[in-house]
Each structure stands twice: as structure tokens, then as C-alpha cells.
Design a protein around this motif. Structure first.
Motif, PDB file in Angstrom:
ATOM      1  N   ASN A 159      -0.988 -74.109 -92.289  1.00  0.00           N
ATOM      2  CA  ASN A 159      -1.005 -73.837 -93.746  1.00  0.00           C
ATOM      3  C   ASN A 159      -2.556 -74.104 -94.174  1.00  0.00           C
ATOM      4  O   ASN A 159      -2.900 -73.885 -95.316  1.00  0.00           O
ATOM      5  CB  ASN A 159      -0.398 -74.488 -94.437  1.00  0.00           C
ATOM      6  CG  ASN A 159      -0.058 -76.012 -94.263  1.00  0.00           C
ATOM      7  OD1 ASN A 159       0.178 -76.491 -93.119  1.00  0.00           O
ATOM      8  ND2 ASN A 159      -0.396 -76.827 -95.255  1.00  0.00           N
ATOM      9  N   ARG A 160      -3.257 -74.912 -93.535  1.00  0.00           N
ATOM     10  CA  ARG A 160      -4.630 -75.338 -93.859  1.00  0.00           C
ATOM     11  C   ARG A 160      -5.669 -75.750 -92.876  1.00  0.00           C
ATOM     12  O   ARG A 160      -5.007 -75.670 -91.686  1.00  0.00           O
ATOM     13  CB  ARG A 160      -4.479 -76.364 -94.992  1.00  0.00           C
ATOM     14  CG  ARG A 160      -4.089 -77.666 -94.589  1.00  0.00           C
ATOM     15  CD  ARG A 160      -3.900 -78.827 -95.710  1.00  0.00           C
ATOM     16  NE  ARG A 160      -3.273 -80.031 -95.297  1.00  0.00           N
ATOM     17  CZ  ARG A 160      -3.765 -81.057 -94.876  1.00  0.00           C
ATOM     18  NH1 ARG A 160      -5.335 -81.043 -94.987  1.00  0.00           N
ATOM     19  NH2 ARG A 160      -3.046 -82.186 -94.630  1.00  0.00           N
ATOM     20  N   ILE A 177      -8.065 -76.142 -89.721  1.00  0.00           N
ATOM     21  CA  ILE A 177      -8.246 -75.058 -88.732  1.00  0.00           C
ATOM     22  C   ILE A 177      -7.159 -74.253 -88.092  1.00  0.00           C
ATOM     23  O   ILE A 177      -7.443 -73.096 -88.043  1.00  0.00           O
ATOM     24  CB  ILE A 177      -8.870 -76.110 -87.441  1.00  0.00           C
ATOM     25  CG1 ILE A 177     -10.048 -77.007 -87.601  1.00  0.00           C
ATOM     26  CG2 ILE A 177      -8.941 -75.392 -86.069  1.00  0.00           C
ATOM     27  CD1 ILE A 177     -10.108 -78.081 -86.686  1.00  0.00           C
ATOM     28  N   ARG A 194       5.098 -78.113 -92.143  1.00  0.00           N
ATOM     29  CA  ARG A 194       6.062 -79.203 -92.658  1.00  0.00           C
ATOM     30  C   ARG A 194       6.346 -79.081 -94.240  1.00  0.00           C
ATOM     31  O   ARG A 194       7.351 -79.375 -94.607  1.00  0.00           O
ATOM     32  CB  ARG A 194       5.446 -80.527 -92.594  1.00  0.00           C
ATOM     33  CG  ARG A 194       4.332 -81.089 -93.268  1.00  0.00           C
ATOM     34  CD  ARG A 194       4.140 -82.482 -93.031  1.00  0.00           C
ATOM     35  NE  ARG A 194       2.560 -82.771 -93.555  1.00  0.00           N
ATOM     36  CZ  ARG A 194       2.413 -84.102 -93.778  1.00  0.00           C
ATOM     37  NH1 ARG A 194       2.954 -85.104 -93.320  1.00  0.00           N
ATOM     38  NH2 ARG A 194       1.257 -84.265 -93.973  1.00  0.00           N
ATOM     39  N   ASP A 233       8.345 -80.354 -88.987  1.00  0.00           N
ATOM     40  CA  ASP A 233       7.920 -81.609 -89.419  1.00  0.00           C
ATOM     41  C   ASP A 233       7.899 -82.537 -88.235  1.00  0.00           C
ATOM     42  O   ASP A 233       8.820 -82.940 -87.586  1.00  0.00           O
ATOM     43  CB  ASP A 233       8.686 -82.366 -90.505  1.00  0.00           C
ATOM     44  CG  ASP A 233       8.078 -83.891 -90.827  1.00  0.00           C
ATOM     45  OD1 ASP A 233       7.077 -84.421 -89.983  1.00  0.00           O
ATOM     46  OD2 ASP A 233       8.539 -84.374 -91.642  1.00  0.00           O
ATOM     47  N   LEU A 234       6.608 -82.590 -87.586  1.00  0.00           N
ATOM     48  CA  LEU A 234       6.331 -83.418 -86.164  1.00  0.00           C
ATOM     49  C   LEU A 234       6.767 -84.825 -86.306  1.00  0.00           C
ATOM     50  O   LEU A 234       6.892 -85.582 -85.069  1.00  0.00           O
ATOM     51  CB  LEU A 234       4.965 -82.985 -85.788  1.00  0.00           C
ATOM     52  CG  LEU A 234       4.583 -81.529 -85.345  1.00  0.00           C
ATOM     53  CD1 LEU A 234       3.325 -81.340 -84.866  1.00  0.00           C
ATOM     54  CD2 LEU A 234       5.301 -81.240 -83.933  1.00  0.00           C
ATOM     55  N   ASN A 268      -1.514 -77.527 -82.940  1.00  0.00           N
ATOM     56  CA  ASN A 268      -2.927 -77.768 -83.551  1.00  0.00           C
ATOM     57  C   ASN A 268      -2.781 -78.964 -84.632  1.00  0.00           C
ATOM     58  O   ASN A 268      -3.636 -79.568 -84.841  1.00  0.00           O
ATOM     59  CB  ASN A 268      -3.178 -76.543 -84.275  1.00  0.00           C
ATOM     60  CG  ASN A 268      -4.053 -76.801 -85.550  1.00  0.00           C
ATOM     61  OD1 ASN A 268      -5.333 -77.079 -85.412  1.00  0.00           O
ATOM     62  ND2 ASN A 268      -3.470 -76.810 -86.973  1.00  0.00           N
ATOM     63  N   ILE A 298      -6.829 -81.387 -79.321  1.00  0.00           N
ATOM     64  CA  ILE A 298      -7.126 -82.882 -79.123  1.00  0.00           C
ATOM     65  C   ILE A 298      -8.411 -83.180 -79.647  1.00  0.00           C
ATOM     66  O   ILE A 298      -8.740 -82.706 -80.644  1.00  0.00           O
ATOM     67  CB  ILE A 298      -6.996 -83.525 -77.362  1.00  0.00           C
ATOM     68  CG1 ILE A 298      -7.922 -82.812 -76.645  1.00  0.00           C
ATOM     69  CG2 ILE A 298      -5.422 -83.366 -76.961  1.00  0.00           C
ATOM     70  CD1 ILE A 298      -8.217 -83.641 -75.360  1.00  0.00           C
ATOM     71  N   TYR A 315      -5.255 -92.946 -83.437  1.00  0.00           N
ATOM     72  CA  TYR A 315      -5.759 -91.408 -83.313  1.00  0.00           C
ATOM     73  C   TYR A 315      -6.361 -91.179 -81.684  1.00  0.00           C
ATOM     74  O   TYR A 315      -5.783 -90.270 -81.203  1.00  0.00           O
ATOM     75  CB  TYR A 315      -6.918 -91.113 -84.097  1.00  0.00           C
ATOM     76  CG  TYR A 315      -7.304 -89.472 -84.144  1.00  0.00           C
ATOM     77  CD1 TYR A 315      -6.602 -88.832 -84.733  1.00  0.00           C
ATOM     78  CD2 TYR A 315      -8.511 -89.262 -83.548  1.00  0.00           C
ATOM     79  CE1 TYR A 315      -7.014 -87.308 -84.684  1.00  0.00           C
ATOM     80  CE2 TYR A 315      -8.922 -87.924 -83.862  1.00  0.00           C
ATOM     81  CZ  TYR A 315      -8.055 -86.979 -84.323  1.00  0.00           C
ATOM     82  OH  TYR A 315      -8.516 -85.629 -84.227  1.00  0.00           O
ATOM     83  N   LYS A 323      -4.417 -88.829 -78.760  1.00  0.00           N
ATOM     84  CA  LYS A 323      -5.100 -87.665 -78.409  1.00  0.00           C
ATOM     85  C   LYS A 323      -5.152 -87.974 -76.698  1.00  0.00           C
ATOM     86  O   LYS A 323      -5.214 -87.032 -75.915  1.00  0.00           O
ATOM     87  CB  LYS A 323      -6.607 -87.165 -78.868  1.00  0.00           C
ATOM     88  CG  LYS A 323      -6.529 -86.926 -80.602  1.00  0.00           C
ATOM     89  CD  LYS A 323      -5.494 -85.604 -80.850  1.00  0.00           C
ATOM     90  CE  LYS A 323      -5.565 -85.322 -82.052  1.00  0.00           C
ATOM     91  NZ  LYS A 323      -5.052 -84.142 -82.494  1.00  0.00           N
ATOM     92  N   GLY A 338     -14.267 -80.006 -82.087  1.00  0.00           N
ATOM     93  CA  GLY A 338     -15.658 -80.452 -82.552  1.00  0.00           C
ATOM     94  C   GLY A 338     -15.520 -81.280 -83.909  1.00  0.00           C
ATOM     95  O   GLY A 338     -14.279 -81.423 -84.206  1.00  0.00           O
ATOM     96  N   VAL A 384     -15.437 -81.053 -87.617  1.00  0.00           N
ATOM     97  CA  VAL A 384     -15.095 -80.037 -88.432  1.00  0.00           C
ATOM     98  C   VAL A 384     -14.765 -80.494 -89.831  1.00  0.00           C
ATOM     99  O   VAL A 384     -14.055 -81.454 -90.141  1.00  0.00           O
ATOM    100  CB  VAL A 384     -14.053 -79.190 -87.982  1.00  0.00           C
ATOM    101  CG1 VAL A 384     -13.499 -78.081 -88.924  1.00  0.00           C
ATOM    102  CG2 VAL A 384     -13.953 -78.840 -86.591  1.00  0.00           C
ATOM    103  N   SER A 389     -12.756 -80.440 -92.649  1.00  0.00           N
ATOM    104  CA  SER A 389     -11.639 -80.209 -93.109  1.00  0.00           C
ATOM    105  C   SER A 389     -10.879 -81.466 -93.621  1.00  0.00           C
ATOM    106  O   SER A 389     -11.752 -82.183 -94.136  1.00  0.00           O
ATOM    107  CB  SER A 389     -10.693 -79.883 -91.857  1.00  0.00           C
ATOM    108  OG  SER A 389     -10.428 -81.172 -91.130  1.00  0.00           O
ATOM    109  N   MET A 397      -8.736 -83.233 -92.851  1.00  0.00           N
ATOM    110  CA  MET A 397      -8.397 -84.516 -92.011  1.00  0.00           C
ATOM    111  C   MET A 397      -9.533 -85.702 -92.218  1.00  0.00           C
ATOM    112  O   MET A 397      -8.981 -86.774 -92.080  1.00  0.00           O
ATOM    113  CB  MET A 397      -9.176 -84.051 -90.614  1.00  0.00           C
ATOM    114  CG  MET A 397      -8.264 -84.991 -89.432  1.00  0.00           C
ATOM    115  SD  MET A 397      -8.478 -84.668 -87.665  1.00  0.00           S
ATOM    116  CE  MET A 397      -9.977 -85.818 -87.623  1.00  0.00           C
TER     117      MET A 397
END
Ligand SMILES: NC(=O)c1ccc[n+]([C@@H]2O[C@H](COP(=O)([O-])OP(=O)(O)OC[C@H]3O[C@@H](n4cnc5c(N)ncnc54)[C@H](OP(=O)(O)O)[C@@H]3O)[C@@H](O)[C@H]2O)c1
Length: 288
Positions: free
Chosen positions: A22-23, A25, A45, A72-73, A99, A148, A173, A177, A206, A208, A210, A212
């Protein structure tokens, strides 16, 4: 009766699942894939945000084969529900792009009581991928792309206690990964030994620009201010993921890590340790 969105003999329209589409990457990956003759499942989610993304992508690409399914993970039951819904509409899966992911400074737990980052970034994709394997097996050329981060190389977790709850931020994090990188290695080896034509690779998009980096801490704006100068945009971040998902050149690549376009071996982890992690993870997510 099953609604066949994919005709049994239609080898041309591939079916692809993108988590967190939904957003960021994931949205960019979905937007680009929609321009091809591909059936897309946006696994999101938040259904409202998922439908908004679908509408935008549909409008831009004219692709009418896009479906949003809730995922929802951080919840094993949500992952199982997703797979049931997938089964109701599709017979096979060609590409799974794991992703979705989080970076958070908050201590939290998943709905199943796991440390949140490890739950969303590793245990969730572990369960989802295993449940979707029977669909990937039906593909002529199945692919799994695990998103990752270069941070995986600094990841550490305790094999004796991978449920450990006291991590947040970078430690959590990078550990999550790293676990996903080991999963890539293990799954690729297991599928090869069974003679299955499903390739599994890991990729770092890379640094990015976003959502995050929008975590909730006083120093987040400082990181964003200085970090964004060196960050690439989401279109560029999506490129190596798209390469592994659809490029002809990538179809024989299996069990590797791509640091953007640079192919590398995944850091060495002994088969014994891989098996310990696999066994413990299977138990935690409730797989036989
Ligand atoms: N950005 C970077 O610099 C960078 C670097 C290396 C690796 N990565 C990796 O790239 C991937 C995509 O990140 P991004 O930069 O696009 O981040 P983002 O903009 O924050 O997007 C994250 C996506 O994951 C979804 N998500 C979060 N928690 C979820 C859950 N419990 N269940 C299902 N979906 C969930 C989000 O959904 P909501 O909208 O509902 O929150 C969103 O769609 C992540 O795996 C990340 O770790 C990013």
C-alpha cells in the motif's frame, strides 16, 4: 466452487503477491508490475489503504487483475486467513515478494506474544512463505524475493532463545533481517534438494526515502534531515526487487543476496544452525 481468476492452462498471466504493497517500496513494486500482464495480490494490513493503492494502480495501469487481501504479519491467524482467501481465488502463485517490514524503537509484542520486529519481519514471512509453498510449487518458474537490509550482516540472535523480547530499534531490526537471510539460505537449499523449481533470494533495496524513517522518537527528524540527502527514491529502491521478481536474467539465480544490483553470497551459517533455526521457527509459528 472456486472462482478461477487464473485459468488452468494460462501460463502467461503470472500471479504475484506483494506484502506491504500500500505504500513505500512495496507500492512502487506493485505499480511497476501492474504495467505487465500480471495478476497482482496486494497483501496489506489496512484494507482501506490497500484499496486506495489498488485504485491508484488500476487507474494508472489499466490492469483489472488486482486484488487486495488483508494480511497482518503480526498475527499468525491473519496470515492463515490470508492464505485461505488466496486459495479461494487462485490455483498457483508465481512470485511471492516478502516486502513488508518495520523498524521501530518501541518495545512491543505481536498478537502471538513475540517481540514485534522479529515477529513482523521474520516469523510472519516464515509462516506465510511456508503456507504458500504448495501454490508456488505449481508455478513453472516460482520465485520468492525476501526484502532484507545490509544491516542483516550485523544481526545477532540467540539460537537458544529466539523469542527474546528485550530488543528494539537497530538491534531488533538487524536480527530480524539476519533471520530472514538465513531463512532464504535454508529454504533455497531445501527446495533444491527436493528438485523444486522455486528460486529464493534476498535483496537489500538500499537506503530508501520511505515511511520507514518516520519512527516516533525525538531524533527521528534529525536522522531524516541528514539521511535523506544520501537516500535514493522508492522507484530506485524497487529496482533490485523487480529484477529478482521478473527479469529473465534472474531466473536461474537461487539462494543469493543482492546488495542492490551487486550479487553476493549470503553470510555463512552452518547447516546445523540453519536446521536449529528452522525447527524452532516451525514450532513457534505452529507448522509441523
Ligand atoms: N527504506 C529503507 O531505507 C530500507 C532499507 C533496507 C531495507 N528496507 C526494507 O524494505 C521493505 C519495505 O520498506 P519501506 O521502506 O517501503 O517501508 P515503509 O514505507 O514503512 O512501508 C512498510 C510497509 O510494510 C507494511 N507493514 C508494516 N507492518 C506490517 C504488518 N504487521 N503486516 C503487514 N504489513 C505491514 C506497511 O503497512 P502499513 O501502511 O499498514 O503500515 C507498509 O506497507 C521493508 O522490509 C524494509 O525493512 C527498507
Amino acid at each position: 466452487m472456486k472462482k478461477n481468476l487464473v485459468k488452468p492452462n494460462d501460463h502467461y498471466r503470472k500471479v504475484m503477491v506483494i506484502t506491504g504493497a500500500n505504500r513505500g517500496i512495496g507500492f512502487e513494486v506493485a505499480r511497476t508490475l501492474a504495467k505487465e500482464d500480471i495478476s497482482l495480490v496486494l497483501a496489506c494490513r489496512n484494507l482501506v489503504e490497500g484499496e486506495k493503492a489498488k485504485e491508484k494502480i488500476e487507474k494508472e495501469s489499466g490492469n483489472s487483475q488486482i486484488k487486495v487481501i488483508k494480511l497482518d504479519l503480526s498475527s499468525f491467524s491473519s496470515i492463515r486467513d490470508f492464505c485461505k482467501k488466496f486459495d479461494q481465488s487462485y490455483q498457483r502463485l508465481d512470485v511471492l515478494i516478502n516486502n513488508a517490514g518495520i523498524f521501530t524503537m518501541d518495545k512491543g509484542l505481536t498478537q502471538d506474544g513475540l517481540e514485534l520486529t522479529m515477529g513482523v519481519n521474520y516469523f510472519g514471512p516464515f509462516l506465510l512463505t511456508n503456507l504458500l509453498l504448495p501454490f508456488l510449487e505449481k508455478s513453472e518458474e516460482g520465485r520468492i524475493v525476501n526484502v532484507i537490509s545490509g544491516a542483516y550482516k550485523r544481526g545477532k540472535f540467540n539460537l537458544e532463545n529466539i523469542r527474546e523480547r528485550n530488543k528494539t530499534g537497530f538491534r531488533a531490526y538487524s536480527a530480524s533481517k539476519f533471520a530472514l537471510a538465513v531463512f532464504t539460505l535454508t529454504l533455497s537449499r531445501k527446495l533444491k534438494s527436493k528438485g523444486m523449481r522455486v528460486c529464493v533470494n534476498a535483496v537489500s533495496p538500499g537506503h530508501v526515502n520511505s515511511g520507514m524513517w518516520d519512527f516516533n522518537k525525538w531524533y527521528a527528524p534529525i536522522i531524516r534531515f541528514f539521511g535523506k540527502r544520501s537516500m535514493i527514491d522508492v522507484e530506485q529502491g524497487a529496482e533490485p526487487i523487480l529484477f529478482l521478481a521478473i527479469s529473465e536474467k534472474a531466473k536461474e539465480i537461487n539462494g543469493k543476496y543482492f546488495n542492490r544490483e551487486k550479487e553476493e553470497e549470503i553470510m555463512f551459517v552452518s547447516t546445523e544452525d540453519q536446521e536449529i533455526l528452522w525447527g524452532k521457527s516451525s514450532k513457534i509459528v505452529g507448522l509441523d
